[in-house]
Design an enzyme around this catalytic site. Structure first.
Site, PDB file in Angstrom:
ATOM      1  N   LYS A  22     -27.772  67.828 -41.359  1.00 16.94           N
ATOM      2  CA  LYS A  22     -26.609  68.230 -40.474  1.00 16.94           C
ATOM      3  C   LYS A  22     -25.145  68.030 -41.460  1.00 16.94           C
ATOM      4  CE  LYS A  22     -26.801  65.004 -37.330  1.00 16.94           C
ATOM      5  NZ  LYS A  22     -28.129  64.324 -37.682  1.00 16.94           N
ATOM      6  N   ARG A  97     -23.830  61.912 -27.826  1.00 14.54           N
ATOM      7  CA  ARG A  97     -25.327  61.460 -28.183  1.00 14.54           C
ATOM      8  C   ARG A  97     -25.997  61.283 -26.658  1.00 14.54           C
ATOM      9  NH1 ARG A  97     -26.355  59.398 -33.112  1.00 14.54           N
ATOM     10  NH2 ARG A  97     -24.525  59.085 -34.493  1.00 14.54           N
ATOM     11  N   ARG A 136     -37.543  59.506 -50.995  1.00 16.94           N
ATOM     12  CA  ARG A 136     -36.537  59.536 -51.588  1.00 16.94           C
ATOM     13  C   ARG A 136     -36.169  58.126 -52.455  1.00 16.94           C
ATOM     14  NH1 ARG A 136     -32.454  61.732 -47.086  1.00 16.94           N
ATOM     15  NH2 ARG A 136     -32.385  59.533 -46.173  1.00 16.94           N
ATOM     16  N   ARG A 170     -33.277  53.351 -50.495  1.00 18.42           N
ATOM     17  CA  ARG A 170     -32.981  52.577 -49.534  1.00 18.42           C
ATOM     18  C   ARG A 170     -33.808  51.674 -48.668  1.00 18.42           C
ATOM     19  NH1 ARG A 170     -29.031  56.652 -46.154  1.00 18.42           N
ATOM     20  NH2 ARG A 170     -29.898  55.179 -44.446  1.00 18.42           N
ATOM     21  N   ARG A 181     -37.140  56.082 -36.241  1.00 15.62           N
ATOM     22  CA  ARG A 181     -35.757  56.678 -35.934  1.00 15.62           C
ATOM     23  C   ARG A 181     -35.820  58.021 -35.261  1.00 15.62           C
ATOM     24  NH1 ARG A 181     -33.919  55.484 -41.590  1.00 15.62           N
ATOM     25  NH2 ARG A 181     -33.762  57.583 -42.070  1.00 15.62           N
TER      26      ARG A 181
END
Length: 227
Positions: A22, A97, A136, A170, A181
């Site tokens: 996004k 949201r 990642r 992370r 998530r």
């Protein structure tokens, strides 16, 4: 820059789970169409820093460790939309949201004879997203990004950019957290998808392709929404 022929500023909503791109796509739309990306976090921080009435209310709530109410967020958004740089339109990222927030946004926009121009859902494959995000990592020295599958250093353990040998991930970029998530996103966003679909402003786009390909698809949608 494609300015289109505007009667009222465009109001675009980007929907998509963490990692769907996004932010990347919003920046491209800003550059191409002269729109302004508005994220809830940035709006709150700016209002608090500026010391606006709504910002003062938000600061008091946050300092108390509570969540900022929808009413305060709407008040801050009302102030921001009145600023000159929003004349061509905005991209809302992270708000609304919930169904209640979507209805409050509609009420706010109606004050200026505006409405949501398009709610664009960046559609992803959950399994592929888990692989994409959990793989990642970055160079601890220069921040160059890598991926276990899609982009590894040319020399094992050595950053292509700076020659560094330390890398980091992370803490929340692991398969279990990413999957959690995604489940939360789908549960939370499903009512919004139905809400904007019922208003005939919902657009869906495959967000699993190349960045430039996705950007072209978004640009086509936005051109239609801005006329």
């Amino acid at each position: 820059m494609d300015t289109g022929v505007l009667t009222t500023p465009a109001v675009l909503i980007l929907l998509g789970p963490p990692g769907a791109g996004k932010g990347t796509q919003a920046r491209k739309l800003e550059e191409q169409f002269g729109l302004v990306q508005l994220s809830t976090g940035d709006l709150l921080r700016a209002a608090v820093a500026a010391g606006t009435e709504a910002g003062k209310q938000a600061k008091a709530v946050m300092e108390a460790g509570d969540l900022v109410s929808d009413e305060i967020v709407i008040a801050i958004l009302r102030d921001r939309l009145a600023e000159p740089d929003c004349a061509k339109g905005v991209i809302l990222d992270g708000f609304p949201r919930t169904d209640a927030q979507a209805r409050a946004l509609d009420t706010l926009l109606a004050e200026n004879d505006q409405k949501v121009s398009a709610a664009i859902s960046l559609e992803v494959n959950d399994d592929a997203m888990v692989t994409r995000i959990s793989g990642r990592y970055t160079c601890a020295n220069c921040g160059e990004g890598y991926h276990d599958t899609f982009k590894t250093p040319q020399s094992d353990g050595i950053c292509d950019n700076c020659g560094g040998t330390e890398f980091k991930r992370r803490a929340d970029d692991n398969a279990e957290t990413v999957a959690s998530r995604l489940r939360a996103y789908h549960a939370q966003t499903a009512p919004l998808i139905a809400y904007y679909d019922s208003q005939d402003v919902l657009e869906r786009i495959n967000a699993m392709g190349e960045i430039d390909e996705i950007a072209r698809g978004l640009a086509t949608i936005v051109k239609g929404a801005m006329r």
